[in-house]
Enzyme design. Structure first.
Site, PDB file in Angstrom:
ATOM      1  N   GLU A  17       2.410   2.188  -4.509  1.00 41.48           N
ATOM      2  CA  GLU A  17       1.777   2.680  -5.719  1.00 41.48           C
ATOM      3  C   GLU A  17       0.967   3.957  -5.516  1.00 41.48           C
ATOM      4  OE1 GLU A  17       0.999   1.375  -9.140  1.00 41.48           O
ATOM      5  OE2 GLU A  17       3.097   0.893  -8.799  1.00 41.48           O
ATOM      6  N   GLU A  21       4.130  13.614   2.393  1.00 42.95           N
ATOM      7  CA  GLU A  21       4.929  13.377   1.182  1.00 42.95           C
ATOM      8  C   GLU A  21       4.499  14.320   0.060  1.00 42.95           C
ATOM      9  OE1 GLU A  21       5.946   8.590   1.760  1.00 42.95           O
ATOM     10  OE2 GLU A  21       4.387   9.182   0.351  1.00 42.95           O
ATOM     11  N   SER A  51       0.981   6.852  -3.290  1.00 46.01           N
ATOM     12  CA  SER A  51       1.593   8.181  -3.317  1.00 46.01           C
ATOM     13  C   SER A  51       2.310   8.411  -4.632  1.00 46.01           C
ATOM     14  CB  SER A  51       2.613   8.339  -2.181  1.00 46.01           C
ATOM     15  OG  SER A  51       1.995   8.151  -0.953  1.00 46.01           O
ATOM     16  N   CYS A 102      -8.166   5.158   4.811  1.00 48.71           N
ATOM     17  CA  CYS A 102      -6.732   4.883   4.636  1.00 48.71           C
ATOM     18  C   CYS A 102      -5.918   5.091   5.918  1.00 48.71           C
ATOM     19  CB  CYS A 102      -6.185   5.782   3.533  1.00 48.71           C
ATOM     20  SG  CYS A 102      -4.411   5.627   3.303  1.00 48.71           S
ATOM     21  N   ALA A 138       0.829  -1.210   0.000  1.00 47.69           N
ATOM     22  CA  ALA A 138       0.000   0.000   0.000  1.00 47.69           C
ATOM     23  C   ALA A 138       0.861   1.257   0.000  1.00 47.69           C
ATOM     24  CB  ALA A 138      -0.928  -0.011   1.214  1.00 47.69           C
TER      25      ALA A 138
END
Lengths: 406, 64
Positions: free
Chosen positions: A245, A364, A247, A355, A242
């Protein structure tokens, strides 16, 4: 005969096809049904409910009569491989309800608190600067995916978990197969087994040589008898996959969208206010909504909603991109407006399964968008927009490559 | 304004801490919500209402 066909064609296909001229928009047939939920046909011929209204999505995703138990007959699987491998899939945060879900989720939440993520901000900044340095020192054009989008979240999740980044070629390959829509059951299982074997070995090492990372936390729980080794492996695998892919696709696709909206990019590039950057990230999350194949659910009881009755046993698919383009919740949804109030978006879903890594993703994205356009003010696409290949076939939306120059 | 949180419902998404950091925090061990101030001053009312609105688990309620 003609009449039968008309009746047949009234049921739209899901997930549907995006308009190539407007690849950021969800498929038009999802937005034009004129009601918050309706039935549509999926790959196996079944016709689960598709929930597109923002308010209806909140109701469904927080209703205890709605389950994520993928072993129940009638569950709307996203792919054939997912359907064929269901018996091999153990209980995870994705397919557990109620008390089971709370138990598993609470073992995984500690490393992802807002405060801990904020402490990672300097490391994220440093990795971002280094990756941009390297890109600028290399040949032009560069592919943003391999130069920045994929390595940054990979480095961060490796750092958090305590997985050596030097192994990234190996696990990125398997993580990519795990989220590929057209992977066969065999490919998908083989990928999971390879990743599982790798993580079990690492966990075993951390049983005797613990460090300050998430795998060592899990190993300590194994040692204390709170967790079995295979379950710890699974928790680690979920986080590793998880963390990759999602971010990465947001960084790439967000850049593609901003390059098409130069006034918005300029706003992000020139602001000194972290609150403006944070708000911009929420709007990009809303506008792009990477998890585009829908949250899959099944009704445990009859549910009355928006004038319809979802029957016990009916499959339900919550289309997060459609909810995020619901004009009732977001006026003029097709306009990328980094100043709009967008925090109530569903890009991280909604309800108990929202999430887990969202605070990491936020930081990020705040760091990357802000740093990239500031450091490379002349950044532009090196190919025409028409030449970009969009990931219609993947669980996470994005582009395969983003050739950029400066 | 009086705030009530339901720890049992909390899923540790951290949305409340982002929305109203003066009022909410997360427990280090499991990320579960910690209420720092159950009667926050009126200047924080907007942030608190947003925190309640974005809590995915509906674990925050406000009694006026």
């Amino acid at each position: 005969m003609a009449e039968t066909q008309t009746a047949e064609t009234r049921v739209p296909e899901y997930p549907g096809v995006r308009d190539g001229r407007c690849p950021f928009a969800p498929p038009a047939e999802l937005l034009q049904q004129g009601k918050p939920l309706f039935r549509a046909r999926i790959w196996d011929g079944s016709t689960p409910w598709i929930v597109t209204g923002h308010a209806a999505q909140r109701e469904i995703l927080s209703d205890p009569r709605v389950s994520v138990n993928e072993k129940l007959p009638g569950f709307p699987y996203p792919t054939q491989a997912m359907a064929e491998t269901v018996d091999h899939r153990p209980l995870t945060i994705f397919n557990a309800d109620g008390a089971d879900h709370v138990r598993i989720r609470r073992m995984m939440t500690a490393p992802f608190t807002r405060n801990r993520m904020e402490k990672l901000r300097p490391a994220i900044q440093q990795f971002t600067e280094e990756l941009i340095d390297r890109m600028l020192a290399g040949p032009k054009p560069a592919d943003l995916v391999t130069a920045l989008s994929l390595p940054l979240p990979s480095l961060m999740i490796c750092e958090l978990l305590g997985v050596p980044y030097t192994d990234h070629d190996f696990f990125q390959e398997h993580a990519t197969v795990a989220v590929k829509r057209d992977a066969t059951a065999e490919e998908s299982l083989a990928g999971m087994q390879a990743l599982g074997g790798y993580l079990t070995q690492l966990l075993e090492k951390k049983l005797t040589e613990p460090e300050n990372d998430v795998l060592s936390d899990f190993a300590a729980r194994v040692k204390a008898g709170e967790l079995e080794l295979p379950d710890a492996t699974l928790l680690a695998m979920v986080l590793l996959i998880a963390g990759h892919e999602t971010s990465a696709n947001m960084i790439t696709l967000g850049t593609a969208a901003l390059l098409e909206n130069p006034d918005q990019l300029e706003l992000l590039r020139t602001t000194e206010d972290p609150a403006v950057v944070a708000n911009a990230v929420e709007e990009l999350l809303r506008y792009l909504t990477i998890p585009h194949l829908g949250q899959r659910r099944i009704a445990l009881e009859d549910i009355e909603i928006a004038g319809e009755t979802i029957r016990a046993g009916d499959g339900i698919i919550v289309s997060l991109p459609a909810g995020n383009w619901d004009p009732e919740a977001f006026p003029e949804p097709d306009r990328l407006d980094l100043t709009r109030a967008a925090r109530h978006h569903h890009a991280f879903a909604w309800g108990a399964h929202q999430c887990l890594g969202q605070q990491l993703a936020r930081i990020e994205l705040q760091v990357v968008y802000r740093t990239l356009y500031r450091r490379v003010p002349t950044l532009r696409l090196a190919v025409g927009r028409d030449e970009l290949e969009f990931k219609g076939d993947s669980l996470a939306y994005g582009v395969y490559e983003l050739p950029v120059t400066w | 304004m009086k705030i009530v949180v339901d720890e049992e419902k909390c899923v540790a998404a951290g949305q409340c801490v982002v929305a109203a950091p003066d009022v909410f925090d997360q427990r280090d061990e499991d990320g579960i919500v910690v209420l720092l101030d159950e009667n926050p001053p009126p200047r924080l009312a907007g942030d608190v209402r947003q925190a309640a609105a974005v809590c995915p688990a509906l674990a925050i309620s406000i009694e006026d």
